[in-house]
Design a protein around this motif. Structure first.
Motif, short mmCIF file in Angstrom:
data_model
loop_
_atom_site.label_atom_id
_atom_site.label_comp_id
_atom_site.label_asym_id
_atom_site.label_seq_id
_atom_site.Cartn_x
_atom_site.Cartn_y
_atom_site.Cartn_z
N HIS A 192 -23.44 100.83 -29.18
CA HIS A 192 -24.79 100.32 -28.88
C HIS A 192 -25.60 100.08 -30.16
O HIS A 192 -25.55 100.88 -31.09
CB HIS A 192 -25.54 101.30 -27.98
N HIS B 96 -18.98 95.55 -27.09
CA HIS B 96 -19.91 95.89 -26.01
C HIS B 96 -21.32 95.38 -26.24
O HIS B 96 -22.06 95.15 -25.28
CB HIS B 96 -19.92 97.41 -25.86
N HIS C 148 -27.65 102.13 -18.00
CA HIS C 148 -28.79 101.50 -18.68
C HIS C 148 -29.97 101.27 -17.74
O HIS C 148 -29.84 101.38 -16.52
CB HIS C 148 -28.34 100.18 -19.31
N HIS D 114 -25.13 93.43 -22.59
CA HIS D 114 -26.14 93.67 -23.62
C HIS D 114 -26.65 92.41 -24.28
O HIS D 114 -26.64 92.27 -25.51
CB HIS D 114 -25.61 94.66 -24.66
FE LIG Z 1 -23.96 99.80 -22.83
#
Ligand SMILES: [Fe+2]
Length: 494
Positions: free
Chosen positions: A306, A237, A484, A180
């Motif tokens: 997220h 993450h 994703h 990410h």
């Molecule tokens: Fe993710």
């Protein structure tokens, strides 16, 4: 529209299980769907490439992988042309994929399972990179991303694997590179990070964690590296990016002792626990020199997985939105995902305001938002204010997977939602902007939708404002549930 969401939640459409959406897609395809087969109309501004990544196979030689995160990465590319839609899918040729394909059985230690053969085949071994989590097209390179290792480069036209990407040797063999990273829309600079244990100057483990930081110029060159120490080594993450800061929420997901994992007795995901006694901090790091600007302490730990968009205000705050889980029980759901028949693993959606001068934090939940995941926004405004967040959601009471998309107005909290219909399931949706319209509430969303009644997938384009389906592209195959997506306005195929 909030009322509409509640009404749909009460009608209990007949459930058609999503489970076959986890089946392996062994075949690699190249084909076109003629425009005449598309239901609705693809907007004229949508002429780029939609990428989707996720595990292409979740079992091998009759043996199931230990966790959804262990599946070998498969990239899907959907190119929108005037007269057709071109579809292609390819596995990423990692050493794990190649070795296990040749053997037709599990060979390597992974995030959620050990390699066969007991301790001697697992002791001291890291989980194998399966390049299955996310992707980025930046600096002219298409990269498939994991989070425990280096990225893998693919040709954006053919999806052929080019190789492991180390940014001209600047990423070491053991440098993690998260799934990410984020691109500052104004500068085109790509920021990413990786977690690792912290070491003393003499190379001894300190017992703490560290986060490596990377700055990659629009050219694709990694131009600066940095690192900062955190209280303990934990799962991290994603992060939030503003014009001047990278913001990390350290959720207390950590090992009580690394020894059983290092000794090869248990896989990684069984070694990490929900440990709220460790506390939770927010680390704000400057993008200018990767120095630590401020650390906030949160009273009640939670799991931040997220993040959506973030920005700085004239009042001196950082505003950011995230998806929140109250503990790490979601990991057991992800581990059991191949057998689950209805456990919801959606999170809640929250705004966090960080007061950078006085140090306070204000948190408020978007209470009308439906349980969901995969927050997205108009990427033209990454690091600048946006007015809406888009996400997948569970809508029907007996939904077994995400069966809707929603938009959340960030100022009013108003929620709009679209129910996909019984047996239709989705995950992340990417926003596609209309280049002639600067309103981030308008444009389109594109997402892969699995139809359990046909065991095939569709590429669905939604109007971003109404969430109505404006175009449905039928595929010849199912696309296994994945994680994703990405969208490039470029078309790489003819
Ligand atoms: Fe993710």
């Amino acid at each position: 529209m909030v009322a509409e969401a509640k009404r749909i939640r009460s009608i209990r459409p007949e459930t058609i299980s999503h489970q076959r959406g986890f089946e392996t897609l062994a075949q690699e395809y190249d084909y076109s769907v003629p425009i005449s087969a598309v239901k609705g109309q693809i907007p004229a501004a949508v002429r780029g490439t939609f990428f989707r990544i996720g595990p292409g196979r979740n079992k091998l030689g009759g043996q199931e992988f230990g966790h959804w995160f262990d599946g070998d990465g498969m990239l899907h590319a959907v190119s929108f042309k005037d007269d057709k839609v071109v579809y292609r899918n390819r596995y990423v040729r990692t050493p794990k994929y190649l070795a296990e394909t040749k053997a037709n059985k599990i060979v390597m230690r992974s995030f959620g399972h050990n390699a066969p053969g007991g301790i001697r085949n697992n002791i001291g071994r890291l989980p194998a990179n399966c390049a299955n989590t996310s992707l980025v097209y930046h600096g002219g390179k298409l990269l498939a991303l994991w989070e425990g290792g280096r990225p893998w480069q693919l040709d954006p036209a053919t999806l052929d694997t080019i190789g492991e990407h180390d940014y001209n040797g600047k990423l070491g063999k053991f440098n993690a590179f998260s799934a990410h990273g984020k691109v500052n829309a104004r500068t085109g600079v790509y920021y990413n990070f990786g977690i690792r244990p912290s070491f003393s100057p003499k190379g001894a483990l300190t017992g703490k964690g560290a986060i490596d930081l990377y700055k990659i110029a629009p050219s694709g060159n990694l131009v600066e590296k940095g690192a900062f120490e955190v209280d303990y080594l934990s799962f991290c993450h994603d992060f939030a990016l503003t014009e001047h800061y990278m913001v990390f929420f350290q959720s207390p997901i950590a090992m009580k002792s690394p020894l059983p994992w290092l000794a090869g007795l248990i896989p990684f995901d069984q070694a990490i626990d929900w440990r709220p006694e460790l506390g939770m901090k927010v680390y704000v790091v400057r993008t200018s020199d990767f120095g630590l600007e401020r650390v906030f302490t949160l009273d009640n730990p939670f799991v931040a997985i997220h993040f959506s968009n973030a920005w700085e205000t004239e009042a001196g705050t950082i505003e950011l939105d995230l998806t929140r889980f109250e503990d790490f029980s979601v990991n057991q759901l992800l581990r059991d995902v191949f057998h689950s028949q209805g456990d919801s693993f959606g999170g809640t959606f929250w705004r966090y305001s960080l007061d950078m001068s006085r140090g306070g934090i204000n948190a408020r939940q978007y209470r009308d938002a439906l349980p969901g995941e995969f927050p997205q926004w108009d990427h033209r405004y990454t690091t600048q204010p946006t007015s809406v967040m888009y996400a997948a959601c569970g809508m029907s009471d007996n939904a077994t997977f995400f069966d809707g998309v929603q938009s959340i107005d960030l100022a009013t909290g108003e929620v709009k939602s679209h129910f996909l219909g019984a047996g239709r399931y989705t995950s992340e949706a990417m926003h596609i902007a209309d280049p002639d319209n600067g309103d981030d509430k308008q444009g389109w969303l594109v997402s892969m939708v699995y139809d359990a009644s046909t065991h095939k997938s569709e590429v669905v384009i939604f109007d971003a404002e109404s969430l109505k389906e404006v175009a449905v592209v039928p595929l010849q195959n199912h696309v296994p549930f994945g994680f994703h997506c990405g969208y490039s306005p470029r078309s790489f195929v003819r």
